[in-house]
Scaffold this motif. Structure first.
Motif, short mmCIF file in Angstrom:
data_model
loop_
_atom_site.label_atom_id
_atom_site.label_comp_id
_atom_site.label_asym_id
_atom_site.label_seq_id
_atom_site.Cartn_x
_atom_site.Cartn_y
_atom_site.Cartn_z
N MET A 195 -28.90 -40.99 -21.00
CA MET A 195 -29.70 -41.40 -22.07
C MET A 195 -31.23 -41.24 -21.69
O MET A 195 -32.01 -41.18 -22.66
CB MET A 195 -29.50 -43.12 -22.08
CG MET A 195 -28.17 -43.49 -22.47
SD MET A 195 -28.20 -45.22 -22.61
CE MET A 195 -26.33 -45.44 -22.41
N VAL A 196 -31.58 -41.02 -20.41
CA VAL A 196 -33.00 -40.78 -19.96
C VAL A 196 -33.71 -39.92 -20.91
O VAL A 196 -34.77 -39.92 -21.36
CB VAL A 196 -33.00 -40.45 -18.63
CG1 VAL A 196 -34.42 -40.28 -18.10
CG2 VAL A 196 -32.70 -41.71 -17.55
N PRO A 197 -33.24 -38.46 -21.17
CA PRO A 197 -33.93 -37.60 -21.91
C PRO A 197 -34.33 -38.08 -23.36
O PRO A 197 -35.45 -37.74 -23.74
CB PRO A 197 -33.15 -36.26 -21.84
CG PRO A 197 -32.19 -36.46 -20.78
CD PRO A 197 -32.06 -37.99 -20.52
N PHE A 198 -33.22 -38.71 -23.81
CA PHE A 198 -33.70 -39.23 -25.25
C PHE A 198 -34.67 -40.11 -25.40
O PHE A 198 -35.52 -40.37 -26.05
CB PHE A 198 -32.30 -39.64 -25.71
CG PHE A 198 -31.42 -38.68 -26.19
CD1 PHE A 198 -31.31 -37.49 -26.93
CD2 PHE A 198 -30.33 -38.38 -25.00
CE1 PHE A 198 -30.56 -36.55 -26.84
CE2 PHE A 198 -29.30 -37.55 -25.27
CZ PHE A 198 -29.29 -36.42 -26.10
N VAL A 199 -34.63 -41.12 -24.47
CA VAL A 199 -35.78 -42.16 -24.12
C VAL A 199 -36.99 -41.57 -23.87
O VAL A 199 -38.12 -42.11 -24.46
CB VAL A 199 -35.37 -43.17 -23.15
CG1 VAL A 199 -36.49 -44.18 -22.96
CG2 VAL A 199 -33.98 -43.95 -23.32
N ILE A 200 -36.97 -40.21 -22.98
CA ILE A 200 -38.50 -39.68 -22.89
C ILE A 200 -39.00 -39.13 -23.99
O ILE A 200 -40.30 -39.46 -24.26
CB ILE A 200 -38.37 -38.56 -21.67
CG1 ILE A 200 -37.95 -39.32 -20.36
CG2 ILE A 200 -39.61 -37.50 -21.67
CD1 ILE A 200 -37.49 -38.22 -19.37
N ILE A 201 -38.05 -38.67 -24.82
CA ILE A 201 -38.52 -37.94 -26.33
C ILE A 201 -39.06 -39.25 -27.13
O ILE A 201 -40.22 -38.98 -27.61
CB ILE A 201 -37.43 -37.37 -26.74
CG1 ILE A 201 -37.06 -35.99 -26.05
CG2 ILE A 201 -37.62 -36.93 -28.40
CD1 ILE A 201 -35.83 -35.35 -26.39
N PHE A 202 -38.41 -40.15 -27.15
CA PHE A 202 -38.58 -41.22 -27.89
C PHE A 202 -40.25 -41.79 -27.32
O PHE A 202 -41.13 -42.20 -28.19
CB PHE A 202 -37.92 -42.53 -27.90
CG PHE A 202 -38.29 -43.55 -28.70
CD1 PHE A 202 -38.24 -43.31 -30.17
CD2 PHE A 202 -38.65 -44.72 -28.47
CE1 PHE A 202 -38.61 -44.51 -30.97
CE2 PHE A 202 -39.00 -45.74 -29.30
CZ PHE A 202 -38.84 -45.78 -30.58
N ALA A 203 -40.54 -41.87 -26.12
CA ALA A 203 -41.64 -42.31 -25.30
C ALA A 203 -42.84 -41.45 -25.76
O ALA A 203 -43.92 -41.89 -25.81
CB ALA A 203 -41.49 -42.47 -23.55
N PHE A 204 -42.42 -40.15 -26.13
CA PHE A 204 -43.72 -39.16 -26.54
C PHE A 204 -44.27 -39.60 -27.98
O PHE A 204 -45.52 -39.31 -28.09
CB PHE A 204 -43.26 -37.77 -26.54
CG PHE A 204 -43.30 -37.06 -25.15
CD1 PHE A 204 -44.56 -36.73 -24.80
CD2 PHE A 204 -42.33 -36.73 -24.39
CE1 PHE A 204 -44.51 -35.81 -23.60
CE2 PHE A 204 -42.49 -36.02 -23.29
CZ PHE A 204 -43.60 -35.53 -22.83
N THR A 205 -43.52 -40.54 -28.64
CA THR A 205 -44.38 -40.90 -29.99
C THR A 205 -45.33 -41.72 -29.54
O THR A 205 -46.21 -41.88 -30.46
CB THR A 205 -43.20 -41.57 -30.94
OG1 THR A 205 -42.61 -42.55 -30.03
CG2 THR A 205 -42.06 -40.64 -31.20
N ARG A 206 -45.50 -42.36 -28.51
CA ARG A 206 -46.58 -43.29 -28.14
C ARG A 206 -48.18 -42.29 -27.76
O ARG A 206 -48.94 -42.83 -28.16
CB ARG A 206 -46.63 -43.90 -26.74
CG ARG A 206 -47.44 -44.71 -26.44
CD ARG A 206 -46.69 -46.12 -26.35
NE ARG A 206 -47.77 -47.12 -25.73
CZ ARG A 206 -48.31 -48.04 -26.46
NH1 ARG A 206 -48.14 -48.28 -27.82
NH2 ARG A 206 -49.01 -48.81 -25.79
#
Length: 136
Positions: free
Chosen positions: A47-58
Motif C-alpha cells: 500500500m505504501v507506493p499508493f499512499v506516497i502518490i496520494f501524499a504528493f497531492t499535498r
C-alpha cells in the motif's frame, strides 16, 4: 476537494483494496494466526507506493498534475496486476520463489512512486512558475 482530488482518493482506495485482496489470495488460512499476520505486513508494504502518490497531492497545486498523479496511480495498479497475474494466475508451473514478489514489488513501487511523483511535482512547480510569469 476538486474532482481530481476525489478521483485520486477513490483510486487510492481501490489500490488499497487491490493490495489486500491480492495478498490474501495465496494465503493458507489454516496456518497459525502469527503467520497470517506476517502476511498482512506485506499487504501494508504494497500500500505504501499508493499512499506516497496520494501524499504528493499535498504539494501539487494544479489540477493537471493531480490528474497526472491519477495516471501514475493507475499505472502502478496495472503493473501490480500484471506482476501478480503473471506470477500466481497465468503461471503454469508454480515456483517456491513466487512469494518473493511480495518482498520485491513494494520496493519497485516505492521507487516508481517517489521518482515519478517527484517529476510530477517538479512539472507542477514549472507550470505554476510559467503561469505566474505569463500573468505578470
Amino acid at each position: 476537494m476538486t474532482l481530481a482530488h476525489r478521483l485520486l482518493f477513490m483510486l487510492t482506495a481501490v489500490a488499497v483494496a487491490l493490495c489486500v485482496a491480492t495478498v490474501s489470495y495465496p494465503v493458507d488460512w489454516s496456518q497459525p494466526i502469527g503467520e497470517i499476520l506476517g502476511v498482512l505486513i506485506f499487504a501494508v508494504a504494497l500500500m505504501v507506493p499508493f499512499v506516497i502518490i496520494f501524499a504528493f497531492t499535498r504539494f501539487v497545486k494544479t489540477t493537471k498534475m493531480v490528474f497526472a498523479l491519477c495516471g501514475l496511480n493507475v499505472l502502478l495498479m496495472g503493473l501490480w496486476i500484471y506482476f501478480f497475474g503473471s506470477t500466481f494466475i497465468w503461471n503454469q508451473s508454480s515456483d517456491a520463489q513466487d512469494g518473493l514478489l511480495f518482498a520485491v514489488a513494494p520496493i519497485y513501487g516505492i521507487v516508481l512512486a517517489v521518482g515519478f511523483g517527484g517529476l510530477i511535482f517538479l512539472a507542477d512547480v514549472a507550470l505554476r512558475a510559467l503561469q505566474q510569469q505569463n500573468a505578470d
